[in-house]
Motif scaffolding. Structure first.
Motif, PDB file in Angstrom:
ATOM      1  N   LEU A 134      -4.209  33.315  33.126  1.00 52.65           N
ATOM      2  CA  LEU A 134      -5.180  32.645  33.260  1.00 52.65           C
ATOM      3  C   LEU A 134      -5.382  31.614  34.607  1.00 52.65           C
ATOM      4  CD1 LEU A 134      -5.001  31.189  29.506  1.00 52.65           C
ATOM      5  CD2 LEU A 134      -6.524  32.730  30.407  1.00 52.65           C
ATOM      6  N   ARG A 135      -4.375  31.308  35.130  1.00 48.12           N
ATOM      7  CA  ARG A 135      -4.290  30.740  36.244  1.00 48.12           C
ATOM      8  C   ARG A 135      -4.782  31.570  37.333  1.00 48.12           C
ATOM      9  NH1 ARG A 135       0.056  28.349  35.209  1.00 48.12           N
ATOM     10  NH2 ARG A 135       1.508  29.862  36.334  1.00 48.12           N
ATOM     11  N   GLU A 136      -4.079  32.657  37.447  1.00 48.62           N
ATOM     12  CA  GLU A 136      -4.625  33.816  38.206  1.00 48.62           C
ATOM     13  C   GLU A 136      -5.720  34.432  38.438  1.00 48.62           C
ATOM     14  OE1 GLU A 136      -2.337  37.829  40.140  1.00 48.62           O
ATOM     15  OE2 GLU A 136      -1.402  36.736  38.538  1.00 48.62           O
ATOM     16  N   TYR A 137      -6.281  34.757  37.082  1.00 47.56           N
ATOM     17  CA  TYR A 137      -7.595  35.462  36.958  1.00 47.56           C
ATOM     18  C   TYR A 137      -8.534  34.685  36.287  1.00 47.56           C
ATOM     19  CZ  TYR A 137      -4.556  39.411  37.560  1.00 47.56           C
ATOM     20  OH  TYR A 137      -3.440  40.575  38.159  1.00 47.56           O
ATOM     21  N   GLY A 138      -8.653  33.316  36.156  1.00 45.47           N
ATOM     22  CA  GLY A 138      -9.505  32.716  35.615  1.00 45.47           C
ATOM     23  C   GLY A 138      -9.821  31.373  36.032  1.00 45.47           C
ATOM     24  N   GLU A 139      -9.560  31.133  37.309  1.00 48.85           N
ATOM     25  CA  GLU A 139      -9.778  29.693  37.842  1.00 48.85           C
ATOM     26  C   GLU A 139     -11.106  29.454  38.132  1.00 48.85           C
ATOM     27  OE1 GLU A 139      -7.657  27.171  38.424  1.00 48.85           O
ATOM     28  OE2 GLU A 139      -5.701  27.892  37.502  1.00 48.85           O
ATOM     29  N   ASP A 140     -11.738  30.399  38.633  1.00 51.31           N
ATOM     30  CA  ASP A 140     -13.051  30.207  39.006  1.00 51.31           C
ATOM     31  C   ASP A 140     -14.290  30.604  38.137  1.00 51.31           C
ATOM     32  OD1 ASP A 140     -13.664  32.882  40.033  1.00 51.31           O
ATOM     33  OD2 ASP A 140     -12.141  32.407  41.250  1.00 51.31           O
ATOM     34  N   SER A 141     -15.253  30.169  38.235  1.00 45.96           N
ATOM     35  CA  SER A 141     -16.457  30.876  37.348  1.00 45.96           C
ATOM     36  C   SER A 141     -16.701  32.134  37.411  1.00 45.96           C
ATOM     37  CB  SER A 141     -17.659  29.924  37.727  1.00 45.96           C
ATOM     38  OG  SER A 141     -18.251  30.357  39.148  1.00 45.96           O
ATOM     39  N   ASP A 142     -16.053  32.929  38.373  1.00 48.96           N
ATOM     40  CA  ASP A 142     -16.607  34.211  38.458  1.00 48.96           C
ATOM     41  C   ASP A 142     -15.207  35.186  38.097  1.00 48.96           C
ATOM     42  OD1 ASP A 142     -19.144  34.447  39.319  1.00 48.96           O
ATOM     43  OD2 ASP A 142     -18.383  34.009  41.303  1.00 48.96           O
ATOM     44  N   GLY A 143     -14.275  34.406  37.686  1.00 50.15           N
ATOM     45  CA  GLY A 143     -12.952  34.924  37.296  1.00 50.15           C
ATOM     46  C   GLY A 143     -12.715  35.889  36.429  1.00 50.15           C
ATOM     47  N   LEU A 144     -12.005  36.875  36.099  1.00 53.40           N
ATOM     48  CA  LEU A 144     -11.971  38.158  35.154  1.00 53.40           C
ATOM     49  C   LEU A 144     -11.881  37.644  33.788  1.00 53.40           C
ATOM     50  CD1 LEU A 144     -11.707  41.148  34.627  1.00 53.40           C
ATOM     51  CD2 LEU A 144      -9.370  40.760  34.976  1.00 53.40           C
ATOM     52  N   MET A 145     -11.122  36.375  33.548  1.00 52.80           N
ATOM     53  CA  MET A 145     -10.689  36.026  32.108  1.00 52.80           C
ATOM     54  C   MET A 145     -11.676  34.950  31.833  1.00 52.80           C
ATOM     55  SD  MET A 145      -6.693  36.601  31.844  1.00 52.80           S
ATOM     56  CE  MET A 145      -5.936  37.751  31.951  1.00 52.80           C
ATOM     57  N   ARG A 146     -11.995  34.771  30.577  1.00 50.54           N
ATOM     58  CA  ARG A 146     -12.608  33.966  29.885  1.00 50.54           C
ATOM     59  C   ARG A 146     -11.859  33.236  28.873  1.00 50.54           C
ATOM     60  NH1 ARG A 146     -15.375  34.156  33.788  1.00 50.54           N
ATOM     61  NH2 ARG A 146     -17.424  34.571  34.270  1.00 50.54           N
ATOM     62  N   PRO A 147     -11.389  32.133  29.062  1.00 47.78           N
ATOM     63  CA  PRO A 147     -10.803  31.401  28.026  1.00 47.78           C
ATOM     64  C   PRO A 147     -11.679  30.698  26.977  1.00 47.78           C
ATOM     65  CG  PRO A 147     -10.553  29.855  29.752  1.00 47.78           C
ATOM     66  CD  PRO A 147     -11.224  31.246  30.231  1.00 47.78           C
ATOM     67  N   GLU A 148     -11.492  30.949  25.826  1.00 45.31           N
ATOM     68  CA  GLU A 148     -12.436  30.329  24.743  1.00 45.31           C
ATOM     69  C   GLU A 148     -12.179  28.749  24.513  1.00 45.31           C
ATOM     70  OE1 GLU A 148      -9.460  29.091  22.468  1.00 45.31           O
ATOM     71  OE2 GLU A 148     -11.303  29.175  21.286  1.00 45.31           O
ATOM     72  N   LYS A 149     -13.064  27.966  23.942  1.00 46.24           N
ATOM     73  CA  LYS A 149     -13.438  26.650  24.025  1.00 46.24           C
ATOM     74  C   LYS A 149     -11.823  25.950  23.750  1.00 46.24           C
ATOM     75  CE  LYS A 149     -15.748  22.485  22.216  1.00 46.24           C
ATOM     76  NZ  LYS A 149     -17.044  22.239  21.238  1.00 46.24           N
ATOM     77  N   HIS A 150     -11.183  26.029  22.705  1.00 50.05           N
ATOM     78  CA  HIS A 150      -9.976  25.695  22.494  1.00 50.05           C
ATOM     79  C   HIS A 150      -8.927  25.733  23.289  1.00 50.05           C
ATOM     80  CE1 HIS A 150      -7.094  23.332  19.734  1.00 50.05           C
ATOM     81  NE2 HIS A 150      -6.346  24.514  19.980  1.00 50.05           N
ATOM     82  N   LEU A 151      -8.803  26.836  23.938  1.00 50.86           N
ATOM     83  CA  LEU A 151      -8.057  27.335  25.104  1.00 50.86           C
ATOM     84  C   LEU A 151      -8.476  26.233  26.340  1.00 50.86           C
ATOM     85  CD1 LEU A 151      -5.519  28.686  26.000  1.00 50.86           C
ATOM     86  CD2 LEU A 151      -6.827  30.941  26.415  1.00 50.86           C
ATOM     87  N   ARG A 152      -9.644  26.326  26.630  1.00 52.33           N
ATOM     88  CA  ARG A 152     -10.114  25.546  27.715  1.00 52.33           C
ATOM     89  C   ARG A 152      -9.566  24.171  27.755  1.00 52.33           C
ATOM     90  NH1 ARG A 152     -15.025  28.193  27.430  1.00 52.33           N
ATOM     91  NH2 ARG A 152     -16.106  26.333  26.331  1.00 52.33           N
ATOM     92  N   ARG A 153      -9.566  23.571  26.454  1.00 56.48           N
ATOM     93  CA  ARG A 153      -9.090  22.228  26.452  1.00 56.48           C
ATOM     94  C   ARG A 153      -7.770  22.037  26.615  1.00 56.48           C
ATOM     95  NH1 ARG A 153     -12.223  21.866  21.511  1.00 56.48           N
ATOM     96  NH2 ARG A 153     -10.396  22.367  20.123  1.00 56.48           N
ATOM     97  N   LEU A 154      -6.660  23.167  26.259  1.00 52.63           N
ATOM     98  CA  LEU A 154      -5.487  23.328  26.624  1.00 52.63           C
ATOM     99  C   LEU A 154      -5.343  23.219  28.159  1.00 52.63           C
ATOM    100  CD1 LEU A 154      -2.150  23.423  26.345  1.00 52.63           C
ATOM    101  CD2 LEU A 154      -2.765  25.962  25.637  1.00 52.63           C
ATOM    102  N   LEU A 155      -6.062  24.077  28.507  1.00 54.70           N
ATOM    103  CA  LEU A 155      -5.651  23.941  30.161  1.00 54.70           C
ATOM    104  C   LEU A 155      -6.099  22.712  30.887  1.00 54.70           C
ATOM    105  CD1 LEU A 155      -7.362  27.635  30.673  1.00 54.70           C
ATOM    106  CD2 LEU A 155      -5.079  27.258  30.859  1.00 54.70           C
ATOM    107  N   ASP A 156      -7.210  22.288  30.321  1.00 58.31           N
ATOM    108  CA  ASP A 156      -7.797  20.820  30.990  1.00 58.31           C
ATOM    109  C   ASP A 156      -6.605  19.939  30.669  1.00 58.31           C
ATOM    110  OD1 ASP A 156     -10.316  21.982  31.731  1.00 58.31           O
ATOM    111  OD2 ASP A 156     -11.197  21.557  30.109  1.00 58.31           O
ATOM    112  N   SER A 157      -6.065  19.888  29.539  1.00 58.86           N
ATOM    113  CA  SER A 157      -4.885  18.917  29.184  1.00 58.86           C
ATOM    114  C   SER A 157      -3.882  18.994  30.027  1.00 58.86           C
ATOM    115  CB  SER A 157      -4.496  19.214  28.030  1.00 58.86           C
ATOM    116  OG  SER A 157      -5.679  18.812  26.864  1.00 58.86           O
ATOM    117  N   LEU A 158      -3.170  20.157  30.434  1.00 57.08           N
ATOM    118  CA  LEU A 158      -2.181  20.553  31.134  1.00 57.08           C
ATOM    119  C   LEU A 158      -2.526  20.121  32.802  1.00 57.08           C
ATOM    120  CD1 LEU A 158      -0.963  23.902  30.030  1.00 57.08           C
ATOM    121  CD2 LEU A 158       0.074  21.674  29.408  1.00 57.08           C
TER     122      LEU A 158
END
Length: 266
Positions: A199-223
Motif C-alpha cells: 500500500l505504501r509503494e503502490y497507493g501513496e498518491d491519488s493516481d496509485g495502483l491500489m485503492r484502500p477501502e475506508k476502514h483500511l484508510r483509517r488504519l493507514l492514517d492512524s499509523l
C-alpha cells in the motif's frame, strides 16, 4: 477522398475500399474495364492510393475483386488497434456496430482494491478492471501474466493489454508473482504487517495502483499520525513522558489495537 468500410460477416472482418474524385467513385480492386467514369480525364493521387493499398495488403487481408476479408483474430486485433490509427491519416473509416463492439478501451485504468479483514487481520487485494465482468477478471489477469497482447472477452470484444493503461498493473504482476495463487489469480491475501508495504509503494498518491477501502484508510492514517489518536496517556505516566514520547506511546497502542507488532527506539 479515400474511404474504408468495415463490417463483420460470419466471423470475418470484411473491408471495402473506395477512392472518390468528385462524382467518380473508384473501387481499386475492380478490373479496369469494370470501373465507371474512366472515359474522362482524371488526375488521381497515385501516391496516396498506393500507400493505402500497401497498408491493407500488409495488414493480412485476403484480397478479392470486390474487397478484402480477414479471418485471423490476432491479425484483426492488430488491424483494429494498431493499423487503424495509421490508416485514419490517409482515409476516412466507416465501421459498423459489429466492428466497433470488437474494440474496447479501459477507462479508468485498472486498479487493485484493498480491504482489511478484521476477523483474520489479513489484507485482501482484488483486481478491478473497469468494463470487465468480475467473472472474467481472473482470465484477463492470467493473460497479463502470460504477457499476451490482448484478451478476448466472452462478448467477443478484444481487450488490449500492452497499453499505457495497463502498465502499472503489469509492472506489479511482474514483480509480485509470488503473491498470486493458482486457485484465484484475480485476488490475493497477505498479513497486515506484510501487506502494508504494498500500500505504501503502490497507493501513496491519488493516481496509485491500489485503492484502500475506508476502514483500511483509517488504519493507514492512524499509523501516519499517531498524535491524533484518542488513546489517553495513563495518569502515572503523563507527568514524566515528553510530547514525542506520548506520540510514540499512542503509536504503540495503535499497533496493538490492530494486532500489529512493532518496536519503538528512544
Amino acid at each position: 477522398a479515400a474511404r474504408v468500410y468495415l463490417d463483420r460477416i460470419h466471423d470475418r472482418l470484411v473491408a471495402g475500399l473506395e477512392f472518390q474524385y468528385g462524382d467518380i467513385v473508384i473501387n481499386p480492386l475492380e478490373r479496369a474495364s469494370e470501373r465507371r467514369g474512366e472515359s474522362r480525364i482524371l488526375i488521381r493521387e497515385g501516391g496516396k492510393e498506393l500507400r493505402i493499398l500497401e497498408v491493407m495488403e500488409h495488414a493480412g487481408f485476403v484480397r478479392t475483386e470486390a474487397g478484402y476479408y480477414m479471418q485471423d483474430e490476432e491479425r484483426e486485433f492488430t488491424f483494429l488497434h494498431e493499423i487503424i490509427p495509421q490508416l485514419e491519416k490517409l482515409a476516412s473509416i466507416h465501421a459498423t456496430t459489429s466492428v466497433k463492439e470488437k474494440v474496447i478501451s479501459v477507462n479508468p485504468p485498472p486498479r487493485i482494491s484493498a480491504r482489511l479483514d478484521e476477523r483474520s487481520n489479513w489484507l485482501e487485494f482484488r483486481f478491478d478492471i473497469s468494463g470487465i465482468p468480475e467473472a472474467e477478471i481472473r482470465h484477463a489477469v492470467e493473460a497479463l501474466v502470460d504477457k499476451r497482447k490482448y484478451y478476448r472477452l466472452r462478448s467477443g470484444a478484444l481487450l488490449p493489454l500492452q497499453t499505457q493503461a495497463f502498465r502499472a498493473l503489469t509492472e506489479f504482476l511482474n514483480g509480485n508473482r509470488p503473491f498470486l495463487s493458482a486457485e484465484d489469480v484475480a485476488s490475493f491475501r497477505l498479513p497486515v504487517a506484510e501487506g502494508l508495504h504494498l500500500l505504501r509503494e503502490y497507493g501513496e498518491d491519488s493516481d496509485g495502483l491500489m485503492r484502500p477501502e475506508k476502514h483500511l484508510r483509517r488504519l493507514l492514517d492512524s499509523l501516519r499520525s499517531p498524535d491524533l489518536l484518542d488513546f489517553p496517556i495513563p495518569e502515572s505516566m503523563a507527568p514524566i513522558l515528553r510530547d514525542y514520547q506520548q506520540t510514540g506511546y499512542r503509536w504503540l497502542k495503535t499497533l496493538a489495537h490492530y494486532r500489529l507488532g512493532g518496536v519503538l527506539a528512544d
